[in-house]
Design an enzyme around this catalytic site. Structure first.
Site, PDB file in Angstrom:
ATOM      1  N   HIS A  87       0.773  -1.105   0.053  1.00  0.00           N
ATOM      2  CA  HIS A  87       0.014  -0.129  -0.027  1.00  0.00           C
ATOM      3  C   HIS A  87       0.892   1.270   0.051  1.00  0.00           C
ATOM      4  O   HIS A  87       1.915   1.084   0.160  1.00  0.00           O
ATOM      5  CB  HIS A  87      -0.859  -0.186   1.261  1.00  0.00           C
ATOM      6  CG  HIS A  87      -0.053  -0.067   2.497  1.00  0.00           C
ATOM      7  ND1 HIS A  87       0.179  -1.419   2.953  1.00  0.00           N
ATOM      8  CD2 HIS A  87       0.138   0.610   3.300  1.00  0.00           C
ATOM      9  CE1 HIS A  87       0.928  -1.233   4.374  1.00  0.00           C
ATOM     10  NE2 HIS A  87       0.829   0.112   4.457  1.00  0.00           N
TER      11      HIS A  87
ATOM     12  N   CYS B   1       2.126   3.119  11.842  1.00  0.00           N
ATOM     13  CA  CYS B   1       3.160   2.662  10.796  1.00  0.00           C
ATOM     14  C   CYS B   1       3.511   3.899   9.780  1.00  0.00           C
ATOM     15  O   CYS B   1       2.801   5.085  10.073  1.00  0.00           O
ATOM     16  CB  CYS B   1       2.587   1.647  10.034  1.00  0.00           C
ATOM     17  SG  CYS B   1       1.198   1.838   9.074  1.00  0.00           S
TER      18      CYS B   1
END
Length: 720
Positions: free
Chosen positions: A65, A222
Site C-alpha cells: 500500500h 506505521c
C-alpha cells in the site's frame, strides 16, 4: 466502500510469482479503470513503501500500500494466488494480496474505510470466505462489506456503520477529546472509553485493585498509517478480550488521531507502544509500565506483548519522565537488541538527513549567485545597503547572501537533530545551542557532531533522575533545556571546543593539500563508496564528507573537487543501467527495461534510487560493475580538476561546474565501464526473456537482496 473496489479490480487467478509482478498486475487493473494516472510512478511509490518494511502478514496475507500523487481516488485491488507470493511474512508466502492506493491528499472518510478493511483482515472468517470465493463480484462484495462471510447480504449503510464501529467509538463519543491541540476527529480513529476506565481516577502504575480487570492503553502507528496501524489495533483488542484485559488503542493513522482521554491514561496499569514512526505526545505515558516495540509485533504476537506489560507492572518497572531508552524516533526504526555502533550511526544519520536540505538549498543558491554575479560576488556589499533591481550583480549578491544564511544553519541543525535522534524533542535546545557554539569557536562540522552527541547524552542522563510528580510538568520546558544547555555550553567553550577546532583545521589543510596521485586515489575511493550501496550508509559517509567540505562561506578548491567527484560517481549506476537496457535489452526482463527508462532521468538528476531495482535483482553483477565505473569517474573528475560549489543537481548544474566538458567526459567514461561490465557479466548467464529471469538464473537471490538490502538503501537514496 462501494466505489473503492469493483469486480474489475479483482483477480482470483493471480499468476504473478514475485511481489513486484503482483503489484504491477493489480496496478494495471487500477490504471485500466482510470484510477492510476502514471503506472510506473505509482509502482515506484509502492516499491518505496515496501522497502521501508515488508508488507507480508501472518496468515497468508500481503498488503502492499502507499499514498501517491498518481492515484485519482482511494482504490483497492485484490488478487488471489494459488502458488503464493513472498511478501516477507514470517510464516511464508501470501495467497491473499490487497493493493491499497490512496491519493496524496486523500480525505479522512475514505482513509477510514481503508483502515476498516485492515481491521477485517484480522478476522479469519473473512479471509476464509475470500479464499472460497468463486467469482470476482462475490469477492468484491465481501470486501465492500455488502456480504458477510456466511453469504448473507447486508446493506451498504450497515456495512459502513460496522466499519466505523470497528475502528472505535462514534464521532460523537470522541468529541470530548477533539478539543485537544492538533487532534483530528475521525470516526475510525476515535477511541472508545470503557466505562470502568472512564470512572477510574487512579494514577501511577499500581496494580489493579479489587476484581477489576487489568487496564492497558496502546498506541499503534506505521509509516503510511493506512494498514498496519489499524491491523495492530485490531489484533491487540482481540487479544485483550481473550485475556480478560481492558485495552484502549489510539491509532495514529493517515486520517489523523484522537488522543486518549487523560483519565483513561491515568487509570491504566500499563502501556503498549507499537510503532514504526515517532509516537506523538509520547510523554503522556511517562511513569507507566511500558512495552515499546514495532507495529508488526502487535499484529503477530499481541498476547506476548500483553503478558510482557503485565509482568513489568508486577515488577514495578516504569518509564522515566520523558522518552524511554531505546524509544526515540530514530532508534525506533531498529530493534531492541541492536548494538551501540548501529544506534550511533542512526543518530548521526538523523542529523545528516535534516542537514542535507539546508546544504542543497544553500549550496545551490550560492552557486547561482556565482553564476549570475561572477566569482567576486562574495565581496559584494549587503543587499540591504545596496540593491539595484536592474543589475545582475545585485541579484547574484541576493542569491549568494541568502545561500550564506542557509549555510549558517548547517552545524546547528546537524547537532540539534543528532540530539533529537538520541533524546527526542528535549534534545533540540541543547543540540542547537551546542551547534551554534561550535561555529563560534571555529570547531565547524566536527564540533557539530560532538555537540549533538553530548547534548543527547546529557538529556538522557537528566531523564534518568527520579523526579517528583509535581515537577514533571516543568521538566521538558524549563529544567531540561536549562541544565542541558549549561552543561553543553561549558563543555564546548571550555573543555573540547579548542581541540576540535584544531582537528577541523587539520582536516581542511589535509584536503586542500591533496594534489596529483593522492587526489586521484581519493576520487577513486569516493567513487567506490558512492556506488557500493547506492544510497546506504557507506554512500552517505562519502556524500557527507563532500558536503561538509563545501559547507563554508569560501570553500577551498580541493573541497569543491571532492564534491564534483562524489556527484559524478553517484550518477554513474542509474545512467549505466539505463544505457545497458537500451543497447542490450534482451539481457533484462520487461520490468527492468521499464525501470531503465526512468533511470535516465534519475541518474541525470543525481538520484541513486534509479539503480536499486537492478542491484536488488542481481547484486553480484550490478554492484561490482557500478563500483568499477564509479571509481573511474571519481578518479577522472579529480584528475581533470573539475570543481562544484553546489551539493546536488546532476546535469542541471553543469554550467556551474569548473571544467564542465571534461567533467562530462569523466561521467561518460564511468558509465561506459559499468555498462560494458554489466553486459559482459549478464551475457555469461544468457538472456532474461520478456517477463522473467534468464533460464538457470538464481532467482532466490533477488528476494533476499530486495528484502534485506533495499529497505535502507531506497530511503537513503532519496536524500542524495
Amino acid at each position: 466502500m462501494s466505489d473503492t473496489i469493483t469486480a474489475d479490480l479483482v483477480d482470483l487467478d493471480l499468476s504473478a510469482d514475485t511481489k513486484e509482478a503482483a503489484a504491477r498486475a493489480l496496478a494495471e487493473r487500477m490504471a485500466a479503470q482510470g484510477r492510476v494516472t502514471d503506472l510506473e510512478g505509482f509502482l515506484a511509490d509502492v516499491a518505496a513503501r515496501e522497502a521501508q518494511m515488508p508488507t507480508g502478514l501472518d496468515g497468508g496475507i500481503g498488503i502492499p500500500h502507499c499514498r501517491s500523487a498518481h492515484v485519482t481516488e482511494p482504490t483497492l485491488a485484490f488478487g488471489r494466488s494459488a502458488a503464493g507470493i513472498d511478501f516477507g511474512a514470517p510464516d511464508g508466502p501470501a495467497d491473499l494480496i490487497f493493493l491499497i492506493a490512496a491519493p496524496a491528499g486523500a480525505d479522512d472518510a475514505h482513509l477510514t474505510l481503508l483502515s476498516a478493511l485492515a481491521r477485517r483482515l484480522m478476522n479469519t472468517e473473512f479471509t476464509d470466505a475470500l479464499r472460497a470465493a468463486t467469482d470476482a463480484e462475490h469477492a468484491a462484495a465481501l470486501i465492500r462489506g455488502e456480504e458477510t462471510a456466511s453469504g448473507d447480504a447486508t446493506s451498504e449503510g450497515a456495512a459502513d456503520e460496522g466499519a466505523a464501529s470497528d475502528g472505535g467509538a462514534s464521532e460523537g463519543a470522541a468529541s470530548g477529546n477533539a478539543a485537544d491541540e492538533g487532534a483530528v476527529t475521525v470516526p475510525d480513529d476515535s477511541v472508545a472509553v470503557p466505562a470502568a476506565a472512564s470512572a477510574g481516577t487512579a494514577t501511577g502504575s499500581a496494580a489493579p485493585a479489587g476484581d477489576r480487570p487489568f487496564r492497558i492503553v496502546a498506541v499503534t502507528s506505521c509509516p503510511t498509517g493506512i494498514a498496519h496501524t489499524y491491523m495492530a489495533a485490531e489484533s491487540l483488542e482481540t487479544a485483550g478480550r481473550e485475556a480478560g484485559v481492558e485495552i484502549v488503542v489510539e491509532t495514529q493513522g493517515s486520517a489523523g488521531f484522537t488522543r486518549l482521554d487523560p483519565a483513561v491514561i491515568a487509570a491504566a496499569d500499563g502501556v503498549i507502544l507499537a510503532h514504526d514512526v515517532p509516537v506523538r505526545d509520547k510523554q503522556r505515558f511517562a511513569g507507566k509500565p511500558t512495552v515499546d516495540t514495532g507495529v508488526k509485533a502487535a499484529i503477530n504476537r499481541p498476547a506476548d506483548l500483553i503478558g510482557e506489560v503485565r509482568d513489568k507492572a508486577a515488577r514495578g518497572e516504569t518509564t522515566a519522565a520523558g522518552p524511554a531508552d531505546g524509544a526515540t524516533p530514530v532508534e525506533r526504526a531498529g530493534t531492541d537488541d541492536e548494538g551501540y555502533g548501529t544506534r550511533l550511526r542512526r543518530w548521526l544519520m538523523s542529523g545528516v538527513s535534516y542537514m542535507v536540505p539546508f546544504v542543497a538549498a544553500g549550496g545551490l543558491l550560492i552557486a547561482l549567485g556565482f553564476a549570475i554575479g561572477g566569482y567576486e560576488i562574495n565581496e559584494a556589499p549587503s543587499v540591504m545597503d545596496h540593491f539595484v533591481w536592474t543589475q545582475a550583480a545585485s541579484w547574484g549578491a541576493l542569491l549568494f547572501q541568502t545561500g550564506g544564511v542557509a549555510f549558517g544553519f548547517l552545524v546547528p541543525v546537524l547537532a540539534g537533530y543528532i540530539a533529537y535522534g538520541m533524546a527526542d524533542r528535549p534534545g533540540l535546545v541543547p543540540g542547537f545551542v551546542g551547534g551554534a557554539i561550535s561555529l563560534t569557536v571555529n570547531a565547524g562540522f566536527l564540533g557539530g557532531l560532538a555537540a549533538g552527541l553530548i547534548a543527547g547524552g546529557v538529556v538522557l542522563a537528566i531523564q534518568k533522575v527520579n523526579i517528583p510528580a509535581a515537577l514533571r510538568g516543568i521538566m521538558p520546558v524549563v529544567v531540561i533545556p536549562l541544565i542541558s544547555s549549561a552543561v553543553v555550553g561549558f563543555l564546548m567553550f571550555v573543555v573540547i571546543g579548542k581541540p576540535i577546532a584544531e582537528a577541523q583545521k587539520g582536516m581542511t589543510d589535509w584536503l586542500n593539500g591533496l594534489t596529483g596521485a593522492n587526489a586521484v586515489l581519493l576520487g577513486a575511493l569516493l567513487g567506490l563508496m558512492m556506488c557500493f550501496d547506492l544510497g546506504g550508509p557507506v554512500n552517505k559517509v562519502a556524500y557527507t564528507f563532500a558536503t561538509a567540505g563545501i559547507a563554508v562561506a569560501n570553500p577551498g578548491d580541493s573541497a569543491m573537487k571532492v564534491m564534483a567527484a562524489v556527484m559524478a560517481a553517484g550518477m554513474v549506476p542509474p545512467l549505466a543501467m539505463a544505457l545497458a537496457t537500451t543497447v542490450r535489452g534482451r539481457l533484462f526482463n520487461r520490468a527492468e527495461r521499464e525501470n531503465g527508462k526512468a533511470a535516465w532521468v534519475l541518474g541525470a538528476s543525481f538520484i541513486s534510487e534509479g539503480a536499486i531495482p537492478f542491484a536488488a535483482a542481481d547484486p553480484l553483477r550490478v554492484i561490482p560493475a557500478s563500483m568499477a565505473g564509479g571509481a573511474v569517474t571519481g578518479a577522472l573528475s579529480m584528475a581533470f580538476g573539475a570543481t562544484l560549489r553546489a551539493p546536488h543537481g546532476g546535469i542541471f548544474v553543469v554550467p556551474l561546474i569548473g571544467n564542465p566538458l571534461l567533467y562530462l567526459v569523466a561521467i561518460a567514461a564511468g558509465v561506459g565501464v559499468t555498462t560494458a561490465l554489466v553486459i559482459v557479466l549478464k551475457g555469461l548467464r544468457g538472456a532474461a526473456g520478456p517477463d522473467g529471469p534468464a533460464p538457470g538464473e538464481d532467482t532466490a537471490l533477488a528476494p533476499a537482496a530486495g528484502g534485506a538490502g533495499t529497505r535502507k538503501e531506497t530511503v537513503a537514496a532519496r536524500t542524495v
